[in-house]
Scaffold this motif. Structure first.
Motif, PDB file in Angstrom:
ATOM      1  N   ARG A   1       0.850  -1.191   0.000  1.00 17.46           N
ATOM      2  CA  ARG A   1       0.000   0.000   0.000  1.00 17.46           C
ATOM      3  C   ARG A   1       0.881   1.235   0.000  1.00 17.46           C
ATOM      4  O   ARG A   1       2.044   1.187   0.417  1.00 17.46           O
ATOM      5  CB  ARG A   1      -0.904   0.031   1.243  1.00 17.46           C
ATOM      6  CG  ARG A   1      -1.934  -1.096   1.357  1.00 17.46           C
ATOM      7  CD  ARG A   1      -2.623  -1.041   2.707  1.00 17.46           C
ATOM      8  NE  ARG A   1      -3.648  -2.059   2.886  1.00 17.46           N
ATOM      9  CZ  ARG A   1      -4.946  -1.859   2.660  1.00 17.46           C
ATOM     10  NH1 ARG A   1      -5.365  -0.664   2.251  1.00 17.46           N
ATOM     11  NH2 ARG A   1      -5.816  -2.826   2.860  1.00 17.46           N
ATOM     12  N   GLU A   2       0.297   2.363  -0.410  1.00 17.86           N
ATOM     13  CA  GLU A   2       1.036   3.617  -0.329  1.00 17.86           C
ATOM     14  C   GLU A   2       1.274   4.010   1.120  1.00 17.86           C
ATOM     15  O   GLU A   2       2.328   4.543   1.466  1.00 17.86           O
ATOM     16  CB  GLU A   2       0.285   4.721  -1.072  1.00 17.86           C
ATOM     17  CG  GLU A   2       0.252   4.516  -2.586  1.00 17.86           C
ATOM     18  CD  GLU A   2      -0.413   5.671  -3.294  1.00 17.86           C
ATOM     19  OE1 GLU A   2      -0.821   6.644  -2.607  1.00 17.86           O
ATOM     20  OE2 GLU A   2      -0.542   5.617  -4.529  1.00 17.86           O
TER      21      GLU A   2
ATOM     22  N   ARG B   1       6.201   1.972  -2.062  1.00 21.40           N
ATOM     23  CA  ARG B   1       5.069   1.405  -1.325  1.00 21.40           C
ATOM     24  C   ARG B   1       5.545   0.763  -0.020  1.00 21.40           C
ATOM     25  O   ARG B   1       6.705   0.361   0.116  1.00 21.40           O
ATOM     26  CB  ARG B   1       4.352   0.350  -2.176  1.00 21.40           C
ATOM     27  CG  ARG B   1       3.605   0.948  -3.379  1.00 21.40           C
ATOM     28  CD  ARG B   1       2.624  -0.050  -3.910  1.00 21.40           C
ATOM     29  NE  ARG B   1       1.761   0.532  -4.919  1.00 21.40           N
ATOM     30  CZ  ARG B   1       0.602  -0.006  -5.297  1.00 21.40           C
ATOM     31  NH1 ARG B   1       0.192  -1.144  -4.742  1.00 21.40           N
ATOM     32  NH2 ARG B   1      -0.128   0.565  -6.202  1.00 21.40           N
TER      33      ARG B   1
END
Length: 456
Positions: free
Chosen positions: A84-85, A107
């Motif tokens: 995920r970011e 990420r």
């Protein structure tokens, strides 16, 4: 010969290089990592598969990664990696780190087993019998899987990871994997065919088709809500002053029913001199190594060795035994008592440190019985306040009596065989406790003294 790599195109050749610095720190900290105490010298990629379309807010990768360590090829591990970011606070305990290069650069990656969305992806794949790259999600046609079952990870895991879905199903994801038939799927399927209700029948399973032999990666089974394991129940009963012998007797019956069903379902062999000698050689070698590692065991060594010599003498006199498929790592924690009062046996993978071939070898049922007898000793030692002096002895007797009621023969009747297997188990425990939990060492040492001084 180098290991072939199965890779989805989107993961790219730079994926593992970008993850390696993070895995080198994160992997040895996991409870299921088998190579603790030795540095990781490198990684190789066995397989990589996208479980979600690449480019989305959540990337989900299924990896089989071999961790190399000095003087050995290293074990292969199943990793479910989410990217995920930014990582939500609820997933902070699953953090692996931030990737600086490669296809996931910028990420944050984490152990996706702890994330509900990836867990839902796995269940939907099992429900639909999906084929994703080299992964095969399969299920028993006779067992449906309801949609929209809320997932939650099980926290108390050792060698694997488990996710519960809606208090209906539980998925065990094997972490340390190898190609070949896995007993944690093979034996419950065999028992289901025999109609043995003591073991939850597999609803589905995950495999990776890589080469001649597939990797078994996970097993989905019915979840028993409200069930407690035998270890918890024994300690609770001790704390409350309750009599545990009725439970121990029922546990013996359950064990015997499983053994009887396994003997019907799978081939048995006769254990004579040719087959017994390698087993005895292993027992003696483990004792010699334990005496070198734990000097406190040295005074008991002659008496312990006598247990193995007595078994060899019985064999030389013409005795034979039946060997069959067994549980392989039986103790109170591997037994569940449902709200109805019925006992079930779970976790048929055997000792994780051994190869699949070793775990699938036929053994006398006395090996499982010895494991449970040792477990009663451990429960008595763990109790607060201390267990009454006869608690473990009474539970051991009740367990064997229950076994005899269901099997038609009492494991205590072959005292020489049972003593040899219980001795081998206690020797293993001495080494384990000396290395990992020195404060527990008196428990197996007391058993070693008892077994070393037992009448031949």
């Amino acid at each position: 010969m180098s290991e072939a790599v199965a890779r989805a195109a989107s993961t790219g050749p730079g994926l593992l290089a970008s993850l390696a610095p993070l895995l080198r720190t994160w992997l040895p900290r996991q409870r299921w990592f088998a190579g603790k105490g030795r540095p990781v010298s490198g990684f190789s990629l066995v397989a990589a598969t996208d479980l979600l379309p690449p480019g989305g807010r959540l990337a989900l990768l299924h990896l089989l990664v071999r961790a190399h360590q000095p003087e050995q090829r290293g074990d292969c591990y199943q990793l479910l990696i989410g990217a995920r970011e930014a990582l939500p606070p609820r997933l902070a305990p699953a953090l692996i780190g931030q990737v600086r290069q490669g296809p996931l650069a910028g990420r944050t990656v984490y152990d996706a087993v702890y994330d509900p969305r990836p867990a839902e992806v796995l269940l939907e794949a099992l429900r639909s019998r999906a084929r994703v790259g080299w992964l095969r999600f399969e299920r028993d046609p006779g067992h449906g899987i309801a949609p929209d079952l809320a997932p939650r990870v099980v926290g108390a895991e050792q060698s694997n990871s488990s996710v519960v879905y809606g208090d209906t199903l539980i998925l065990k994801l094997l972490r340390r994997v190898a190609p070949g038939i896995h007993p944690d799927l093979e034996l419950p399927l065999a028992l289901a065919r025999e109609g043995c209700a003591r073991v939850p029948a597999p609803t589905g399973w995950i495999r990776a088709e890589l080469g001649a032999e597939p990797y078994v990666l996970g097993v989905l089974q019915p979840y028993l809500p409200g069930a407690g394991d035998g270890w918890e129940r024994a300690l609770r009963g001790l704390a409350e002053g309750a009599d545990f012998t009725p439970e121990a007797r029922e546990l013996g019956r359950a064990t015997a029913e499983v053994h009887t069903a396994l003997a019907r379902a799978l081939p048995t062999v006769t254990l004579g001199p040719a087959r017994l000698e390698p087993l005895l050689t292993g027992m003696r070698a483990r004792l010699d190594a334990a005496v070198r590692a734990v000097p406190a065991l040295r005074p008991h060594a002659p008496g312990l060795r006598a247990a193995f010599d007595a078994l060899a003498g019985h064999c030389a006199a013409g005795h034979t035994w039946t060997a069959q498929r067994i549980h392989g790592d039986l103790h109170l924690g591997q037994c569940l008592r449902a709200a109805s009062g019925a006992w079930s046996l779970i976790d048929f993978e055997g000792e994780p440190a051994k190869s699949l071939a070793e775990r699938r070898m036929p053994q006398p049922v006395a090996r499982d019985v010895a494991g449970m007898l040792r477990s009663f000793d451990y429960a008595a030692h763990s109790a607060r306040p201390p267990a009454p002096g006869t608690w473990a002895t009474d539970c051991r007797a009740a367990y064997c009596a229950g076994y005899a009621e269901a099997a038609g023969h009492d494991p205590r009747a072959d005292a020489v065989l049972l003593r040899a297997y219980e001795t081998d188990k206690a020797v293993y425990e001495v080494v384990y406790e000396a290395r990992h939990r020195p404060e527990w060492l008196p428990v197996p040492l007391a058993a070693a003294h008892r077994l070393a001084t037992a009448p031949s």
